[in-house]
Design a protein around this motif. Structure first.
Motif, PDB file in Angstrom:
ATOM      1  N   SER A  84      53.092  15.107  69.683  1.00  0.00           N
ATOM      2  CA  SER A  84      54.268  15.195  68.829  1.00  0.00           C
ATOM      3  C   SER A  84      55.343  14.181  69.231  1.00  0.00           C
ATOM      4  CB  SER A  84      54.818  16.627  68.904  1.00  0.00           C
ATOM      5  OG  SER A  84      56.080  16.688  68.313  1.00  0.00           O
ATOM      6  N   LEU A  96      47.558  10.105  54.400  1.00  0.00           N
ATOM      7  CA  LEU A  96      48.787  10.698  53.851  1.00  0.00           C
ATOM      8  C   LEU A  96      48.424  11.993  53.130  1.00  0.00           C
ATOM      9  CD1 LEU A  96      50.594   7.582  52.352  1.00  0.00           C
ATOM     10  CD2 LEU A  96      50.760   8.548  54.648  1.00  0.00           C
ATOM     11  N   LEU A  97      49.379  12.909  53.038  1.00  0.00           N
ATOM     12  CA  LEU A  97      49.136  14.128  52.264  1.00  0.00           C
ATOM     13  C   LEU A  97      49.192  13.797  50.778  1.00  0.00           C
ATOM     14  CD1 LEU A  97      51.260  16.838  54.117  1.00  0.00           C
ATOM     15  CD2 LEU A  97      48.854  16.284  54.394  1.00  0.00           C
ATOM     16  N   ASP A 104      58.460  13.335  52.171  1.00  0.00           N
ATOM     17  CA  ASP A 104      57.877  14.509  52.833  1.00  0.00           C
ATOM     18  C   ASP A 104      56.740  14.120  53.772  1.00  0.00           C
ATOM     19  OD1 ASP A 104      59.623  16.300  51.768  1.00  0.00           O
ATOM     20  OD2 ASP A 104      58.359  16.839  50.062  1.00  0.00           O
ATOM     21  N   LEU A 108      56.664  14.996  57.975  1.00  0.00           N
ATOM     22  CA  LEU A 108      55.657  15.905  58.553  1.00  0.00           C
ATOM     23  C   LEU A 108      55.741  16.096  60.072  1.00  0.00           C
ATOM     24  CD1 LEU A 108      53.171  17.637  57.670  1.00  0.00           C
ATOM     25  CD2 LEU A 108      51.781  15.666  58.302  1.00  0.00           C
ATOM     26  N   PRO A 109      55.796  15.022  60.890  1.00  0.00           N
ATOM     27  CA  PRO A 109      55.819  15.253  62.350  1.00  0.00           C
ATOM     28  C   PRO A 109      57.078  15.995  62.808  1.00  0.00           C
ATOM     29  CG  PRO A 109      55.250  12.984  61.856  1.00  0.00           C
ATOM     30  CD  PRO A 109      55.740  13.588  60.580  1.00  0.00           C
ATOM     31  N   MET A 111      58.337  18.559  61.539  1.00  0.00           N
ATOM     32  CA  MET A 111      58.162  20.008  61.417  1.00  0.00           C
ATOM     33  C   MET A 111      57.708  20.629  62.718  1.00  0.00           C
ATOM     34  SD  MET A 111      56.219  20.450  57.849  1.00  0.00           S
ATOM     35  CE  MET A 111      56.953  19.983  56.301  1.00  0.00           C
ATOM     36  N   TYR A 112      57.086  19.834  63.568  1.00  0.00           N
ATOM     37  CA  TYR A 112      56.530  20.393  64.805  1.00  0.00           C
ATOM     38  C   TYR A 112      57.392  20.041  66.014  1.00  0.00           C
ATOM     39  CZ  TYR A 112      52.799  21.003  61.533  1.00  0.00           C
ATOM     40  OH  TYR A 112      52.086  21.369  60.428  1.00  0.00           O
ATOM     41  N   THR A 113      58.650  19.684  65.756  1.00  0.00           N
ATOM     42  CA  THR A 113      59.587  19.423  66.847  1.00  0.00           C
ATOM     43  C   THR A 113      60.719  20.440  66.763  1.00  0.00           C
ATOM     44  OG1 THR A 113      60.962  17.976  65.527  1.00  0.00           O
ATOM     45  CG2 THR A 113      59.118  16.959  66.692  1.00  0.00           C
ATOM     46  N   TRP A 120      66.261  16.212  58.968  1.00  0.00           N
ATOM     47  CA  TRP A 120      64.967  15.603  58.688  1.00  0.00           C
ATOM     48  C   TRP A 120      65.063  14.437  57.714  1.00  0.00           C
ATOM     49  CZ3 TRP A 120      61.250  20.356  57.836  1.00  0.00           C
ATOM     50  CH2 TRP A 120      61.150  21.055  59.042  1.00  0.00           C
ATOM     51  N   ARG A 156      55.825   7.297  59.491  1.00  0.00           N
ATOM     52  CA  ARG A 156      55.520   8.633  60.005  1.00  0.00           C
ATOM     53  C   ARG A 156      55.274   8.581  61.511  1.00  0.00           C
ATOM     54  NH1 ARG A 156      50.331  10.984  57.355  1.00  0.00           N
ATOM     55  NH2 ARG A 156      49.402   9.519  58.810  1.00  0.00           N
TER      56      ARG A 156
ATOM     57  N   MET B   1      56.838  25.313  64.659  1.00  0.00           N
ATOM     58  CA  MET B   1      57.235  25.298  63.252  1.00  0.00           C
ATOM     59  C   MET B   1      57.865  26.648  62.902  1.00  0.00           C
ATOM     60  SD  MET B   1      54.929  23.844  60.290  1.00  0.00           S
ATOM     61  CE  MET B   1      54.927  24.371  58.630  1.00  0.00           C
ATOM     62  N   ASN B   5      60.236  26.984  57.390  1.00  0.00           N
ATOM     63  CA  ASN B   5      59.511  25.764  57.028  1.00  0.00           C
ATOM     64  C   ASN B   5      58.141  26.095  56.467  1.00  0.00           C
ATOM     65  OD1 ASN B   5      61.692  24.612  58.181  1.00  0.00           O
ATOM     66  ND2 ASN B   5      60.660  24.042  60.079  1.00  0.00           N
ATOM     67  N   LEU B 317      45.260  15.874  60.547  1.00  0.00           N
ATOM     68  CA  LEU B 317      46.471  15.047  60.616  1.00  0.00           C
ATOM     69  C   LEU B 317      47.620  15.827  61.253  1.00  0.00           C
ATOM     70  CD1 LEU B 317      48.041  12.491  59.779  1.00  0.00           C
ATOM     71  CD2 LEU B 317      48.717  13.771  57.751  1.00  0.00           C
ATOM     72  N   VAL B 321      49.750  14.865  64.649  1.00  0.00           N
ATOM     73  CA  VAL B 321      51.186  14.599  64.775  1.00  0.00           C
ATOM     74  C   VAL B 321      51.896  15.711  65.547  1.00  0.00           C
ATOM     75  CG1 VAL B 321      51.266  13.191  62.707  1.00  0.00           C
ATOM     76  CG2 VAL B 321      51.822  15.618  62.557  1.00  0.00           C
ATOM     77  N   GLY B 322      51.128  16.605  66.184  1.00  0.00           N
ATOM     78  CA  GLY B 322      51.772  17.505  67.124  1.00  0.00           C
ATOM     79  C   GLY B 322      51.723  18.988  66.805  1.00  0.00           C
ATOM     80  N   ALA B 323      50.982  19.408  65.741  1.00  0.00           N
ATOM     81  CA  ALA B 323      50.920  20.831  65.445  1.00  0.00           C
ATOM     82  C   ALA B 323      50.073  21.548  66.494  1.00  0.00           C
ATOM     83  CB  ALA B 323      50.317  21.057  64.060  1.00  0.00           C
ATOM     84  N   ASP B 327      50.802  26.855  65.183  1.00  0.00           N
ATOM     85  CA  ASP B 327      51.471  26.313  63.985  1.00  0.00           C
ATOM     86  C   ASP B 327      50.539  26.349  62.786  1.00  0.00           C
ATOM     87  OD1 ASP B 327      53.886  25.661  65.256  1.00  0.00           O
ATOM     88  OD2 ASP B 327      53.006  23.825  66.048  1.00  0.00           O
TER      89      ASP B 327
END
Lengths: 240, 412
Positions: A84, A96-97, A104, A108-109, A111-113, A120, A156, B1, B5, B317, B321-323, B327
């Protein structure tokens, strides 16, 4: 102190009785601020090496020390936190999503911080502007060209300000002009102080880096400075 | 998370796949809707029945043969024949001289096909005492009801319910004519006023004959099915019940209340027992309906498993990115619960709407039907939807969280 210090690193895959060695006793170090390319033909183990260095995979034996920490002592959640905050990935196929806006995707990254939601958008906007996509924030990711998609992926990767950026064949799905634009971004990021590790099978792409580590059949067969470095400019032209 | 969210993400995912989200919700929508309707319509029907029973009068005391559990229904109500109550018991209560007891009627009942000329009708015949008219507040349209003398003398006389008279005689005057019940001829002496349906029994489709005649000539029995005691006012019902019990114990030679071979109940007791039965029925129906919810849950589990496979790359993915595992688990769990809760809310809305329609229709048809939609049933529906999301979401969510990020990223 090196950012990355690899000692006698080996990796093998087990499938029942069959043991397939992928990486055999690698030793190298990468300093902060370096732009290194890992180059080798397909099957040489370069992707596996990148996954181990990027905390997505674990080594079988040897030692991997990142910024002074022995990675094999870290728990699952600590590895997730390293992914992360300490590294960013750029993939050949963008990843990509779909059906999601550019903004958005870049968020994405975050969200996990521990970052708070109100911050954001501003962070993502800044990252997208730095790769020249400030005008595309609310487009769907599916509507972008290949080069634009890869630049979203770079934004990203940058958003958590990682010390290290991994790029896995970042130009593999791009035309040469878009490819050069992307390489230009990596060279600029490196110039600003980011450490960049590029994984590629092309000598030409690898020559955008300062140093090339050559892999063959899981062993390190070369480690040299690039004497005649390729320099990309933002218009997709080369200058020497 | 954070959960906020996760919710936000779930909404975006659901909105991006509107048709699929709706179809996956359908099972829960239908399940919740059916449960709400059953609870509400069940309560409405219950109110209808109870309102009717109340209209029978709260100053009646019923005497049934056989002992019963304190709160449960008397065994006689479940169709078991017990022969401990006799014609003489009713007479004993009537002649006891209690000032608050103003009438005692005894009953036996039978069914026969009655034929007059070319017309016939399936009907009940009710063997009762002359006191019936007084106890049940019934009225005679033409002619008269039988007297106590006719009753004791086993007179072969009959009064017809208004519907029976209509079925057998049309517009002819039935008075003085003969009908045969179980091949025994009876002379018609009266026709009753229409009373309608009351307490499950169509009062107008009955033939009234003296109780001893019905016992000896038609049924060949010497017990009575039940008795009704009329008390002058509701406030003396309890003391009258005690009095009736004492008389019956004396008649039957019982010294210990635990040995009672009869049950004395007020209309209120009857209401309580009936409420208990109908409640049990409602909850049974609701339990059956919740099977639909379980089926809906499996449907959602199936769809979420497919979604996990389809979104393998996305999961890879997110991990890259860190999940953390937790999460990813939470994301898919919240997504499943968002689907089931949305389905629950939609289902509850439709259920309430249909309950309102049912109640309106019933009320317009003249029934005393109360619209019952309780807050607790809506809350229950919501809680069940969330529970289904959690139960059936955990398997897909765990599968997603355990995906290897490298393989997930390579997945095509």
């Amino acid at each position: 102190m090196s950012l990355i210090d690899v000692k006698n690193l080996s990796k093998e895959y087990r499938n029942g009785e069959v043991v397939t060695p992928v990486l055999r006793g690698l030793n190298f170090a990468i300093q902060k601020g370096e732009f290194a390319a890992i180059m080798g033909p397909s099957g040489s183990g370069k992707s596996t090496l990148m996954h181990i260095l990027g905390f997505l995979d674990t080594l079988s034996s040897g030692q991997y020390i990142f910024d002074g920490r022995d990675v094999s002592t870290l728990s699952e959640d600590e590895l997730a936190e390293m992914r992360s905050c300490s590294v960013g990935f750029v993939f050949q196929s963008f990843n990509l999503l779909p059906r999601t806006t550019v903004l958005d995707n870049a968020i994405l990254p975050l969200m996990y911080t521990k970052d708070k939601r109100p911050e954001w958008s501003a962070k993502a906007k800044a990252a997208l502007e730095s790769v020249g996509l400030g005008h595309r924030l609310h487009h769907m990711s599916d509507q972008l060209s290949g080069g634009e998609k890869q630049r979203v992926a770079i934004a990203r990767a940058l958003i958590n300000k990682p010390e290290l950026i991994f790029a896995d064949e970042p130009t593999g799905n791009l035309d040469s002009k878009s490819g050069l634009q992307v390489m230009k971004i990596f060279q600029d990021l490196n110039a600003q102080g980011h450490t960049v590790i590029l994984v590629t099978h092309e000598k030409y792409t690898a020559e955008h880096a300062q140093r090339i580590l050559r892999l063959k059949d899981g062993a390190l067969v070369g480690d040299e400075k690039v004497r005649d470095r390729q320099l990309a400019d933002g218009n997709g032209e080369l200058r020497k | 998370m954070h959960y906020g969210n996760s919710m936000h993400c779930s909404w975006k995912t659901l909105a991006a796949n509107k048709a699929r989200s709706f179809l996956s919700m359908l099972g829960v929508i239908i399940g919740v809707m059916v449960v709400i309707i059953i609870i509400s319509v069940g309560a409405g029907a219950q109110s209808l029945i109870l309102n009717q029973i109340k209209s029978l009068g709260s100053n009646l005391v019923g005497v049934l043969p056989g002992q019963s559990e304190e709160k449960g229904p008397p065994v006689a109500a479940l169709g078991v024949v017990i022969t401990t109550l006799k014609y003489e018991d009713g007479k004993a209560i009537a002649q006891s001289g209690n000032p608050h007891i103003i009438g005692v009627a005894s009953y036996v009942r039978g069914i026969d096909t009655v034929v007059v000329g070319d017309k016939k009708t399936d009907t009940n015949f009710l063997g009762t005492t002359a006191s019936y008219i007084n106890v049940e507040d019934a009225n005679v349209e033409t002619g008269r009801f039988f007297t106590e003398e006719e009753e004791r003398a086993m007179g072969r006389v009959a009064a017809l319910g208004s519907q029976v008279a209509q079925d057998l005689f049309g517009n002819d005057d039935p008075l003085g004519k003969q009908i045969k019940i179980k091949r025994t001829p009876f002379t018609i002496i009266g026709v009753m006023k229409a009373r309608g349906v009351s307490g499950f029994q169509n009062q107008d489709n009955q033939i009234f004959v003296p109780l001893p005649a019905a016992q000896k000539l038609l049924l060949g029995i010497n017990h009575v099915s039940f008795m009704r005691v009329k008390v002058d006012s509701g406030e003396y019902v309890d003391s009258a019940m005690d009095f009736v019990k004492q008389i019956l114990r004396a008649e039957h030679g019982i010294t210990n209340a635990a040995d009672d071979d009869f049950t004395v109940r007020s209309a209120t007791d009857g209401l309580a027992a009936l409420t208990q039965i109908t409640n049990a029925l409602r909850f049974f129906l609701a339990a059956v309906a919740s099977i639909a919810l379980v089926v809906g849950g499996f449907g959602i589990m199936n769809i979420m498993l497919a979604a996990v496979t389809e979104r393998t790359r996305e999961i890879g993915l997110r991990k890259a990115v860190g999940a953390r595992h937790s999460d990813i688990t939470r994301q898919f769990l919240v997504e499943t619960v968002t689907i089931t809760l949305s389905g629950g809310i939609i289902g509850a809305l439709f259920g309430i709407l249909l309950s309102v329609i049912a109640a309106t229709v019933a009320q317009n048809l003249g029934y005393k039907w109360d619209l019952v939609v309780t807050f607790s049933s809506v809350l229950f529906a919501g809680a069940v939807s969330v529970a289904i999301g959690l139960i059936f979401g955990i398997v897909p969510a765990r599968r997603a969280s355990r995906l290897n990020p490298i393989e997930a990223l390579r997945y095509e």
